[in-house]
Enzyme design. Structure first.
Site, short mmCIF file in Angstrom:
data_model
loop_
_atom_site.label_atom_id
_atom_site.label_comp_id
_atom_site.label_asym_id
_atom_site.label_seq_id
_atom_site.Cartn_x
_atom_site.Cartn_y
_atom_site.Cartn_z
N ASP A 14 0.73 -1.13 0.11
CA ASP A 14 0.14 -0.13 -0.06
C ASP A 14 0.91 1.37 -0.05
O ASP A 14 0.87 2.06 0.69
CB ASP A 14 -1.02 -0.08 1.23
CG ASP A 14 -0.36 0.14 2.60
OD1 ASP A 14 -0.87 0.49 3.40
OD2 ASP A 14 0.96 -0.32 2.60
N ASP B 224 6.71 1.40 2.04
CA ASP B 224 6.62 0.44 1.09
C ASP B 224 7.36 0.51 -0.29
O ASP B 224 7.96 -0.41 -0.89
CB ASP B 224 4.94 0.35 0.44
CG ASP B 224 3.89 0.21 1.54
OD1 ASP B 224 3.68 1.30 2.38
OD2 ASP B 224 3.40 -1.27 1.79
N ASN C 253 -2.56 2.86 3.29
CA ASN C 253 -2.07 4.38 3.66
C ASN C 253 -2.73 5.39 2.97
O ASN C 253 -2.88 6.35 3.64
CB ASN C 253 -0.63 4.26 3.26
CG ASN C 253 0.39 3.50 4.16
OD1 ASN C 253 0.33 3.60 5.25
ND2 ASN C 253 1.30 2.81 3.49
N THR D 214 2.85 -5.99 2.75
CA THR D 214 3.31 -4.83 3.61
C THR D 214 2.17 -3.76 3.98
O THR D 214 2.47 -2.68 4.12
CB THR D 214 4.48 -4.40 2.95
OG1 THR D 214 4.24 -3.89 1.62
CG2 THR D 214 5.63 -5.14 2.68
N PHE E 119 -1.00 -0.40 12.25
CA PHE E 119 -1.73 0.17 11.43
C PHE E 119 -2.42 -0.95 10.50
O PHE E 119 -3.52 -1.19 10.21
CB PHE E 119 -1.22 1.20 10.31
CG PHE E 119 -2.00 1.60 9.25
CD1 PHE E 119 -1.83 1.17 8.02
CD2 PHE E 119 -2.92 2.65 9.42
CE1 PHE E 119 -2.45 1.78 7.05
CE2 PHE E 119 -3.61 3.16 8.30
CZ PHE E 119 -3.26 2.78 7.05
N ASN E 120 -1.46 -1.92 9.89
CA ASN E 120 -1.82 -2.83 8.88
C ASN E 120 -2.80 -4.11 9.41
O ASN E 120 -3.51 -4.39 8.51
CB ASN E 120 -0.40 -3.66 8.32
CG ASN E 120 0.47 -2.82 7.24
OD1 ASN E 120 0.10 -1.95 6.64
ND2 ASN E 120 1.65 -3.11 7.49
N HIS F 11 9.77 0.50 8.27
CA HIS F 11 8.86 -0.49 8.69
C HIS F 11 9.09 -1.69 7.48
O HIS F 11 9.54 -2.62 7.69
CB HIS F 11 7.41 -0.33 8.82
CG HIS F 11 7.13 0.70 9.67
ND1 HIS F 11 7.30 0.61 11.15
CD2 HIS F 11 6.66 2.09 9.64
CE1 HIS F 11 6.82 1.80 11.57
NE2 HIS F 11 6.61 2.60 10.83
N ASP F 12 8.46 -1.25 6.16
CA ASP F 12 8.27 -2.58 5.15
C ASP F 12 9.57 -2.89 4.70
O ASP F 12 9.67 -4.04 4.29
CB ASP F 12 7.44 -1.92 4.15
CG ASP F 12 6.04 -1.40 4.61
OD1 ASP F 12 5.44 -0.56 4.11
OD2 ASP F 12 5.58 -2.09 5.63
O1 RIB Z 1 2.30 0.21 10.71
C1 RIB Z 1 3.17 0.59 9.66
C2 RIB Z 1 2.71 -0.15 8.36
O2 RIB Z 1 1.55 0.65 8.20
C3 RIB Z 1 3.65 0.17 7.17
O3 RIB Z 1 3.36 -1.11 6.31
C4 RIB Z 1 3.19 1.40 6.53
O4 RIB Z 1 3.43 1.42 5.43
C5 RIB Z 1 1.65 1.12 6.82
O5 RIB Z 1 1.26 0.34 5.77
CA CA Z 2 2.78 -0.63 4.17
#
Ligand code: RIB
Ligand code: CA
Length: 315
Positions: free
Chosen positions: A13, A18, A43, A128, A170-171, A244-245
């Site tokens: 996303d 990402d 996102n 991701t 979040f994901n 993160h990703d």
């Molecule tokens: O919490 C971080 C994640 O949520 C990452 O993958 C960021 O790109 C969002 O998708």
């Molecule tokens: Ca992401």
């Protein structure tokens, strides 16, 4: 013995992090055979996540990699997006335009199902973003489950706490019902949650190193991270934002940079207070069978050295 690249499908996303992950994977064709990219709403909305995935293929000079649009909303929950982090376009900081790289006609779910059914069980899924596409593919064709080699994903949180609610990352929060399906599918899960991604901080020196590579990819990554880091610097008081990703592609390329533990992870889908929590049984107190490798430690310098070296291979 010849070294065969690992076949993967990245579901994403984009989102700046990402996008960096896509560039890392696309820069390493001798290690990773990217069969396709599937975009999901997260996102930002699907129209922009699919466009952003195509932009990264264009930036990486990878016209050979097909991009598919997937689900535009979670299974049950209303879509929650994160423009407050990533900007209105999702990869703010990058040169945003309509890419020449085409969007495939097929739906992402059909691409995932068809590719896995045609494969011989050696394909790794690399989600991701919210897990809507992956879960929908499993629901549409349960036979694909045994044909998934591994699922290497970014999502979840335990000791770090959540980044959307005190409990949820979040994901997982965006589509907890999809996450429950994926975490319950029975295939090997390698999970990079906030506990490890918050150790991978894009400090000013590290971002400068990307800019100093001297190519379009390095400049774009530096510009994107300078934009997206501002939110986390303000929130966490750190000197940069967490990457993160890119932990997923870095793990695929150099797993020895990471340390994990086999644990049971369950997803909260009922409580409004803790919806989307990844209940990580790190000390095995629940008696539930381990279903994931929970990554909790990383050589962050090693990740940035890998990223800088691989980005330098791009145009
Ligand atoms: O919490 C971080 C994640 O949520 C990452 O993958 C960021 O790109 C969002 O998708
Ligand atoms: Ca992401």
């Amino acid at each position: 013995m010849t070294h065969e690249p690992r076949p993967i499908i990245i579901d994403c996303d984009p989102g700046q992090d990402d996008a960096v992950n896509l560039l890392l994977a696309l820069s390493s064709p001798e290690d990773l055979e990217v069969l396709g990219l599937t975009a999901v709403a997260g996102n930002v909305g699907l129209e922009k996540t699919q466009r952003n995935a195509r932009l990264m293929c264009e930036l990486a000079g990878r016209g050979d990699v097909p991009v598919f649009a997937g689900c535009e909303r979670p299974f049950l929950r209303p879509l929650v997006t994160a423009e407050y982090v990533h900007g209105r376009e999702g990869i703010d900081g990058a040169d945003i335009h309509e890419p020449t790289h085409p969007l495939e006609d097929a739906h992402a779910i059909d691409f995932i199902v068809d590719t896995l059914m045609a494969g011989d069980g050696n394909i790794t899924l690399v989600p991701t973003g919210p897990l809507t596409n992956v879960a929908a593919a499993i629901v549409k064709e349960p036979k694909i489950v045994s044909r998934i080699a591994e699922i290497v994903l970014m999502g979840g949180a335990s000791r770090e706490g959540g980044n959307v609610t005190p409990s949820a990352e979040f994901n997982i929060y965006v589509d907890p019902h999809a996450a429950k399906i994926v975490f319950g599918c029975g295939r090997p899960l390698i999970v990079h949650g906030l506990d490890v991604t918050h150790q991978v901080i894009a400090t000013p020196d590290r971002v400068t190193a990307f800019a100093e590579i001297g190519n379009a990819a390095g400049r774009t990554v530096a510009q994107m991270l300078n934009f997206s880091s501002r939110y986390d610097v303000e929130k966490y008081g750190t000197s940069g934002g967490p990457l993160h990703d890119p932990c997923t592609a870095a793990y695929l390329l150099k797993p020895d940079l990471f340390r994990g533990k086999r644990v049971n992870i369950e997803i909260e889908t009922a409580s409004e207070l803790t919806l989307g929590e990844t209940s990580v049984d790190f000390w095995g107190v629940s008696g539930r069978e381990p279903n994931a490798l929970w990554i909790y430690e990383v050589d962050a310098d090693g990740v940035f050295a890998l990223l800088t070296e691989r980005l330098s291979r791009l145009p």
